[in-house]
Design a protein around this motif. Structure first.
Motif: not given
Lengths: 428, 428
Positions: A29, A32-34, A321, B145, B153, B214-215, B329-330
């Protein structure tokens, strides 16, 4: 930065272990997000041989957090030890000097040395972030620094010490004395090793000082804060305030006024129907008021492994990020030194006193208050308790010096037994 | 980027004018916080000759928002027009294609075209931000985010249409019928030109769909949402729910379950003592639950010039500071297509029905419910109102299909007059 962001974690208490768990559990996760793998290179703590419930075998061990902070395989140094001097300070400085980004959960360190550390971090072009230091899992620093950046902030308020709010809630709901509720919280492990950090308001004061700096673009000025803990709050006052529709909270308030920067962490009355009044137990709440946004209320767990680690990892993700903001939201060199307000803003006050059983006693009190510019909004007299009758007074809005003068004048009336209690009613 | 960040503003309604005011009023503050001068190059609106209470003389005028979006002297295009097609879409696409960062307050556009716009923005390496599109001044997208990026989440909930909450609050507090409260809101100018956007739950549904994306890292799936407005909420139900300790809210809930992604925007009961239950009037609230942070509650004004403009300017400041995150967010290419949940999560339900005056009527109802797997937690019978007696039932936790089967079986009992009302009790 490489594709991998490598952490060095100093401190493996509740927060440090929580961070390790998130980094291990949420690797996919976070990536994927950063857009970056987030890994742990090395850890440090006082005791190596201790089962912490997480597998640390893959990480290098350092006995010395300063050595950890300087390691070549560490991009971001996490200072999760605590303490406003000693290893926490040394290691943080070493990390910044070595060009590492730093994430800290250490409110005391930041409250005492925030300006110097911010200057160092900014000179080095690295981030120093501390979301976890204020109100646990609530993203309050991010909200204030970034989300509300278009606002001139007018006031920041908060209930930011869960232990104090737990004690006050238990007094209110279970009718416990302060000491009984304190002992209960102690038995549950809620208190710091030095309980005065909690019940004296110091811990919450550190947090408020950090928020005030960000909100008003001023240098952290913890020493200028008026601090008053909850040790003098009595069950009588909690009950009487309840009769009048109020709750008593250890409330932090920071606002910029014409008289300077006002910073208070004191027991206050708030309406029981307000969000702050409805806050029970260990939960934290921060209220932010700005000229455009009006009022934002943020509520969440103020402590605990998961929530605090959540805040630390949020900061790590920001760094991954590429977000490197000034530490207090604007360059440290541009933060001003605000003169501390010489008096708190006018407010209504709650007064409780015992009147002796003499004719005209109440009139004498009203006269003494009135002569000092304090007028009465509401009053409630209770039945005589032996020789004395408890009286509650809610004043109209008054200046604190006038109130203090009025209180000083009460003994001379000869009708007030003992010392009156005076508590501010915050207009929330 | 130059030292100056130059805005082009399309749309000079409430939000656009609010942004102009902040940029004019807070120039020094914005510069201190972002390190960049933030200026306005050009504006666009449907009508040029109109007194908007702000001085626009220094800005170039464009009749065509698409032309505005492409101007060389615009770094960031603000889409504050609204509408999910037409000029808003055209101008947003034009701006992204021209390599401009975009800030939008347009929930409908994002809910319908978010995926394509996100792919375009990310291919161009520019930002597309929309904090103002969800819950007005509350920095909820930023919190989700960024601040909570370390969390898986688990659920997002919210009261995100102030008009609906105003109507429900007025019904509750003033005893108005739905129509009376609707008319009052209309008279106050609270309703959209198409009121169904508000009271049908569509506007709030757009917002929830964006938060869900986003979540959960999923493509925006507004069309999969179960939408039910407040038009069928009766004053009877508001009163009866109140008798049992609940408030009725138009509540959005998004959660990822083993059965797929659940997205609902429906009237629900929530405990009157919960933060959601205590929310009155036009204020918004978003509740975010994550595996580490537990529960965060964000509360604030969901609409209005200042709060919405605050959110837009927050996004502008992020862009000025160089923050260009993936839109949801990704990376848009990594967002998954979640199967919509085939049934909502089990819950307790509130049932209200009228029983005819026959012996054993209640037993017949209980039997019909029980045969379909619905057991009764609490029941309250009211005095006969002529021939019928209102009965309230709170069920134990039940699956929605079982409940629907039970409701379908009630007419055959011959003791239920009219159609029963069934409302979900959300476990908040």
């Amino acid at each position: 930065m490489t594709d991998t962001l490598r952490l060095g974690i100093a401190g493996l208490g509740t927060v440090g272990v929580g961070v390790v768990k998130i980094v291990q559990r949420q690797a996919a996760l976070l990536s994927a997000r950063t857009g970056h793998e987030i890994t742990i290179s090395a850890v440090s703590a006082r005791t190596r041989d201790k089962d912490r419930g997480v597998n640390l075998a893959a990480y290098a061990w350092e006995d010395d957090p300063v050595a950890l902070a300087k390691r070549d395989d560490v991009d971001v140094f996490l200072e999760l030890m605590g303490g406003d001097e000693g290893p926490a300070k040394d290691a943080t400085e070493a990390a910044l000097k070595a060009g590492k980004d730093v994430v800290s959960a250490n409110k005391a360190l930041l409250a005492h040395h925030g300006q110097a550390l911010a200057e160092l971090a900014e000179a080095q072009g690295v981030a120093l972030r501390f979301e976890a230091a204020v109100a646990g899992g609530i993203p309050v620093i991010k909200s204030l620094t970034e989300g509300l950046a278009g606002n001139r902030i007018t006031r920041v308020m908060g209930v930011m010490n869960g232990t104090c709010n737990y004690i006050l809630t238990r007094m209110d709901e279970a009718g416990l004395s302060y000491q009984e509720a304190f002992d209960e919280a102690d038995g549950l492990g809620y208190l710091e090793a030095d309980p005065n950090l909690d019940v004296g308001g110091i811990d919450a004061g550190h947090k408020l000082a950090l928020l005030a700096s960000i909100a008003f673009g001023t240098k952290v000025a913890f020493d200028d804060m008026r601090l008053e803990g909850i040790g003098a709050v009595s069950i009588d006052d909690i009950r009487r305030a309840g009769d009048l529709g109020y709750k008593i909270k250890l409330l932090g308030v920071a606002q910029m006024t014409g008289r300077g920067l006002e910073q208070r962490m004191t027991p206050c009355l708030v309406p029981e129907t307000s969000p702050l009044g409805q806050l029970v137990g260990g939960t934290n709440m921060v209220v932010i008021e700005g000229d455009a946004v009006e009022q934002i209320v943020l509520r969440g767990p103020g402590a605990g492994e998961g929530p605090t680690a959540s805040a630390v990892v949020g900061d790590i993700c920001d760094i991954a990020r590429g977000l490197r903001l000034p530490v207090f939201g604007q360059p440290a060199g541009s933060l001003t030194t605000a003169p501390p307000a010489n008096a708190e803003s006018p407010a209504c006050f709650y007064l409780r006193m015992e009147l002796v059983d003499k004719p005209g006693a109440l009139a004498k009190v009203a006269t003494a208050l009135g002569e000092n510019g304090i007028s009465i909004d509401r009053m409630r007299q209770y039945d005589h308790d032996g020789t004395n009758a408890p009286v509650l007074i809610i004043t109209h809005k008054a200046a604190r010096p006038d109130l203090d003068a009025a209180l000083a004048a009460l003994p001379a009336t000869g009708v007030v037994a003992g010392a009156p209690v005076a508590l501010r009613i915050e207009d929330v």
